[in-house]
Design a protein around this motif. Structure first.
Motif, PDB file in Angstrom:
ATOM      1  N   ASP A  18      35.878  47.279  22.848  1.00  0.00           N
ATOM      2  CA  ASP A  18      37.218  46.834  22.474  1.00  0.00           C
ATOM      3  C   ASP A  18      38.223  47.980  22.381  1.00  0.00           C
ATOM      4  OD1 ASP A  18      36.435  44.191  22.431  1.00  0.00           O
ATOM      5  OD2 ASP A  18      36.053  44.173  20.280  1.00  0.00           O
ATOM      6  N   SER A  19      37.743  49.221  22.364  1.00  0.00           N
ATOM      7  CA  SER A  19      38.650  50.370  22.305  1.00  0.00           C
ATOM      8  C   SER A  19      39.276  50.681  23.665  1.00  0.00           C
ATOM      9  CB  SER A  19      37.902  51.608  21.800  1.00  0.00           C
ATOM     10  OG  SER A  19      37.012  52.116  22.789  1.00  0.00           O
ATOM     11  N   LEU A  20      38.807  50.006  24.720  1.00  0.00           N
ATOM     12  CA  LEU A  20      39.282  50.292  26.069  1.00  0.00           C
ATOM     13  C   LEU A  20      40.559  49.528  26.406  1.00  0.00           C
ATOM     14  CD1 LEU A  20      35.930  50.023  28.077  1.00  0.00           C
ATOM     15  CD2 LEU A  20      36.955  52.080  27.080  1.00  0.00           C
ATOM     16  N   SER A  21      41.367  50.136  27.288  1.00  0.00           N
ATOM     17  CA  SER A  21      42.510  49.427  27.861  1.00  0.00           C
ATOM     18  C   SER A  21      41.976  48.456  28.918  1.00  0.00           C
ATOM     19  CB  SER A  21      43.468  50.425  28.520  1.00  0.00           C
ATOM     20  OG  SER A  21      42.877  50.979  29.692  1.00  0.00           O
ATOM     21  N   GLU A  22      42.824  47.590  29.405  1.00  0.00           N
ATOM     22  CA  GLU A  22      42.384  46.638  30.436  1.00  0.00           C
ATOM     23  C   GLU A  22      41.904  47.371  31.698  1.00  0.00           C
ATOM     24  OE1 GLU A  22      41.825  43.341  30.117  1.00  0.00           O
ATOM     25  OE2 GLU A  22      42.308  43.779  28.028  1.00  0.00           O
ATOM     26  N   LYS A  23      42.603  48.414  32.087  1.00  0.00           N
ATOM     27  CA  LYS A  23      42.199  49.192  33.267  1.00  0.00           C
ATOM     28  C   LYS A  23      40.849  49.869  33.031  1.00  0.00           C
ATOM     29  CE  LYS A  23      43.899  52.594  36.556  1.00  0.00           C
ATOM     30  NZ  LYS A  23      45.009  53.472  36.941  1.00  0.00           N
ATOM     31  N   GLN A  24      40.658  50.429  31.843  1.00  0.00           N
ATOM     32  CA  GLN A  24      39.377  51.059  31.517  1.00  0.00           C
ATOM     33  C   GLN A  24      38.251  50.025  31.505  1.00  0.00           C
ATOM     34  OE1 GLN A  24      40.723  52.818  27.824  1.00  0.00           O
ATOM     35  NE2 GLN A  24      40.374  54.885  28.661  1.00  0.00           N
ATOM     36  N   LYS A  25      38.531  48.835  30.993  1.00  0.00           N
ATOM     37  CA  LYS A  25      37.515  47.775  30.994  1.00  0.00           C
ATOM     38  C   LYS A  25      37.100  47.440  32.419  1.00  0.00           C
ATOM     39  CE  LYS A  25      38.717  45.645  26.598  1.00  0.00           C
ATOM     40  NZ  LYS A  25      39.292  44.495  25.904  1.00  0.00           N
ATOM     41  N   HIS A  26      38.068  47.384  33.320  1.00  0.00           N
ATOM     42  CA  HIS A  26      37.753  47.104  34.719  1.00  0.00           C
ATOM     43  C   HIS A  26      36.855  48.208  35.295  1.00  0.00           C
ATOM     44  CE1 HIS A  26      38.127  45.840  38.869  1.00  0.00           C
ATOM     45  NE2 HIS A  26      38.474  47.087  39.166  1.00  0.00           N
ATOM     46  N   VAL A  27      37.189  49.454  35.032  1.00  0.00           N
ATOM     47  CA  VAL A  27      36.377  50.576  35.526  1.00  0.00           C
ATOM     48  C   VAL A  27      34.979  50.508  34.925  1.00  0.00           C
ATOM     49  CG1 VAL A  27      36.116  53.098  35.522  1.00  0.00           C
ATOM     50  CG2 VAL A  27      38.352  52.073  36.001  1.00  0.00           C
ATOM     51  N   PHE A  28      34.886  50.274  33.615  1.00  0.00           N
ATOM     52  CA  PHE A  28      33.578  50.191  32.963  1.00  0.00           C
ATOM     53  C   PHE A  28      32.753  49.057  33.551  1.00  0.00           C
ATOM     54  CE2 PHE A  28      30.614  48.577  29.836  1.00  0.00           C
ATOM     55  CZ  PHE A  28      29.951  49.738  29.440  1.00  0.00           C
ATOM     56  N   ASP A  29      33.346  47.875  33.662  1.00  0.00           N
ATOM     57  CA  ASP A  29      32.618  46.715  34.183  1.00  0.00           C
ATOM     58  C   ASP A  29      32.123  46.965  35.597  1.00  0.00           C
ATOM     59  OD1 ASP A  29      33.183  45.422  31.790  1.00  0.00           O
ATOM     60  OD2 ASP A  29      34.802  44.210  32.629  1.00  0.00           O
ATOM     61  N   THR A  30      32.961  47.586  36.428  1.00  0.00           N
ATOM     62  CA  THR A  30      32.620  47.816  37.829  1.00  0.00           C
ATOM     63  C   THR A  30      31.576  48.907  38.020  1.00  0.00           C
ATOM     64  OG1 THR A  30      34.835  47.103  38.494  1.00  0.00           O
ATOM     65  CG2 THR A  30      33.580  48.393  40.096  1.00  0.00           C
ATOM     66  N   TYR A  31      31.769  50.042  37.364  1.00  0.00           N
ATOM     67  CA  TYR A  31      30.953  51.220  37.645  1.00  0.00           C
ATOM     68  C   TYR A  31      29.831  51.474  36.646  1.00  0.00           C
ATOM     69  CZ  TYR A  31      34.570  52.120  41.036  1.00  0.00           C
ATOM     70  OH  TYR A  31      35.439  51.994  42.092  1.00  0.00           O
ATOM     71  N   VAL A  32      29.846  50.775  35.522  1.00  0.00           N
ATOM     72  CA  VAL A  32      28.779  50.938  34.534  1.00  0.00           C
ATOM     73  C   VAL A  32      28.112  49.592  34.260  1.00  0.00           C
ATOM     74  CG1 VAL A  32      28.180  51.749  32.218  1.00  0.00           C
ATOM     75  CG2 VAL A  32      30.000  52.903  33.505  1.00  0.00           C
ATOM     76  N   GLY A  33      28.898  48.590  33.930  1.00  0.00           N
ATOM     77  CA  GLY A  33      28.342  47.281  33.579  1.00  0.00           C
ATOM     78  C   GLY A  33      27.563  46.634  34.706  1.00  0.00           C
ATOM     79  N   ASN A  34      28.137  46.617  35.906  1.00  0.00           N
ATOM     80  CA  ASN A  34      27.433  46.006  37.041  1.00  0.00           C
ATOM     81  C   ASN A  34      26.126  46.731  37.367  1.00  0.00           C
ATOM     82  OD1 ASN A  34      29.304  43.956  37.319  1.00  0.00           O
ATOM     83  ND2 ASN A  34      30.452  44.986  38.930  1.00  0.00           N
ATOM     84  N   PRO A  35      26.122  48.073  37.487  1.00  0.00           N
ATOM     85  CA  PRO A  35      24.843  48.752  37.733  1.00  0.00           C
ATOM     86  C   PRO A  35      23.831  48.543  36.607  1.00  0.00           C
ATOM     87  CG  PRO A  35      26.652  50.220  38.280  1.00  0.00           C
ATOM     88  CD  PRO A  35      27.249  49.011  37.605  1.00  0.00           C
ATOM     89  N   LEU A  36      24.307  48.488  35.361  1.00  0.00           N
ATOM     90  CA  LEU A  36      23.378  48.228  34.255  1.00  0.00           C
ATOM     91  C   LEU A  36      22.766  46.837  34.368  1.00  0.00           C
ATOM     92  CD1 LEU A  36      25.182  49.754  31.147  1.00  0.00           C
ATOM     93  CD2 LEU A  36      23.106  50.581  32.252  1.00  0.00           C
ATOM     94  N   GLY A  37      23.570  45.852  34.744  1.00  0.00           N
ATOM     95  CA  GLY A  37      23.058  44.498  34.916  1.00  0.00           C
ATOM     96  C   GLY A  37      22.024  44.409  36.023  1.00  0.00           C
ATOM     97  N   LYS A  38      22.319  45.050  37.145  1.00  0.00           N
ATOM     98  CA  LYS A  38      21.372  45.058  38.261  1.00  0.00           C
ATOM     99  C   LYS A  38      20.086  45.770  37.874  1.00  0.00           C
ATOM    100  CE  LYS A  38      24.878  44.929  41.864  1.00  0.00           C
ATOM    101  NZ  LYS A  38      25.573  45.681  42.905  1.00  0.00           N
ATOM    102  N   ARG A  39      20.228  46.890  37.167  1.00  0.00           N
ATOM    103  CA  ARG A  39      19.056  47.648  36.739  1.00  0.00           C
ATOM    104  C   ARG A  39      18.214  46.819  35.782  1.00  0.00           C
ATOM    105  NH1 ARG A  39      17.368  50.801  32.757  1.00  0.00           N
ATOM    106  NH2 ARG A  39      15.985  52.496  33.291  1.00  0.00           N
TER     107      ARG A  39
END
Length: 79
Positions: free
Chosen positions: A43-64
């Motif tokens: 929740d400390s992230l901006s909307e742009k940061q959330k997008h970056v996190f979801d794309t480059y961290v969240g998605n790979p974590l989900g796949k892993r």
């Protein structure tokens, strides 16, 4: 409560696994944002940061996570 009671150690370990596997690079914006989530929460992230996190961290974590679950199932049923 200790000084580190806000740190998400589980996410920290998962991000370290992504680093170890070459799926995330230290020093990138995604890594920095992941560190912010670990220490201050999503929740400390901006909307742009959330997008970056979801794309480059969240998605790979989900796949892993899915890959680890498949591996666990295969290993528990060797036939």
């Amino acid at each position: 409560m200790g000084w580190d009671n806000h740190v998400d150690w589980e996410l920290n370990d998962a991000v370290q696994d992504l680093l170890d596997e070459g799926l995330l690079d230290e020093g990138t914006p995604a890594y920095g944002i992941a560190q912010q989530v670990i220490n201050s929460g999503y929740d400390s992230l901006s909307e742009k940061q959330k997008h970056v996190f979801d794309t480059y961290v969240g998605n790979p974590l989900g796949k892993r996570q899915k890959e680890l679950e498949v591996r666990r199932i295969i290993d528990s049923n060797p036939e």
